[in-house]
Motif scaffolding. Structure first.
Motif: not given
Length: 196
Positions: A38-45, A50-55
């Protein structure tokens, strides 16, 4: 149990502070290994992706951030992998740890720009990801983040908390692309992320 509870609470906080749109989550496998790029914009990336998957995704995290004492329990809970950016031997060990997670069938995430963007644009990708994925047969999944530039946890303004223009409930989009087979070149990876 504690990890599940903490994750549930943290995701609730994200839902309050961000309007998060996730597209293409069907490209993330429900089981088996994959390397997320992934690209990297912030410290929350990493948390937003991670919210995209239950894993759980084992993201590589810059060691000075990993070593922040108050955050270490959370980073260990999420099994993040500290990486040295200025010590090649230690960086190689971190990449080996990430590869071992892939070989165990886990999801691993990396930001191949090497650091958070300082100008809002995607920087050139570095090649360390190849040591994680080469020979494993695991797919590489491109991800693009948009909407965090200008948040206090981005580097707009030259440092953390310098810009607050997108603090309250910005619309943030996480777009997940189709898996790439083999070991794509840095140019191919950059193009795949830019297309999303």
């Amino acid at each position: 149990m504690w990890r599940t509870l903490v994750r549930w609470l943290f995701e609730g906080i994200l839902a309050v502070f961000f309007r998060l749109r996730i597209e293409g989550r069907e490209h993330l496998p429900l089981r088996g290994p994959a390397l997320i790029i992934a690209n990297h914009i912030s410290y929350l990336d990493g948390f937003l992706i991670g919210k995209a998957t239950p894993r759980y995704i084992r993201f590589l995290l810059w060691k000075p951030i990993y070593d922040i004492a108050v955050m270490q329990p959370f980073f260990r809970m999420w099994e993040l992998i500290p990486i040295h950016s200025e010590k090649p031997r230690q960086a190689l060990e971190s990449l080996k740890m990430a590869r071992a997670e892939i070989e165990k069938g886990e999801l691993v995430g990396i930001f191949p720009e090497g650091s958070i963007t300082r100008n809002g644009e995607m920087d050139d990708f570095r090649r360390g990801y190849e040591r994680i994925i080469e020979g494993t047969g695991a797919p590489v999944i491109p991800v693009r983040l948009e909407g965090m530039w200008g948040h206090p946890l981005s580097m707009k303004g030259g440092k953390l908390f310098a810009c607050w223009e997108r603090f309250w409930r910005p619309e943030v989009r996480v777009t997940i692309g189709a898996p790439l087979e083999g070991v794509p070149t840095t140019e191919e990876l950059e193009a795949a992320v830019r297309r999303l």
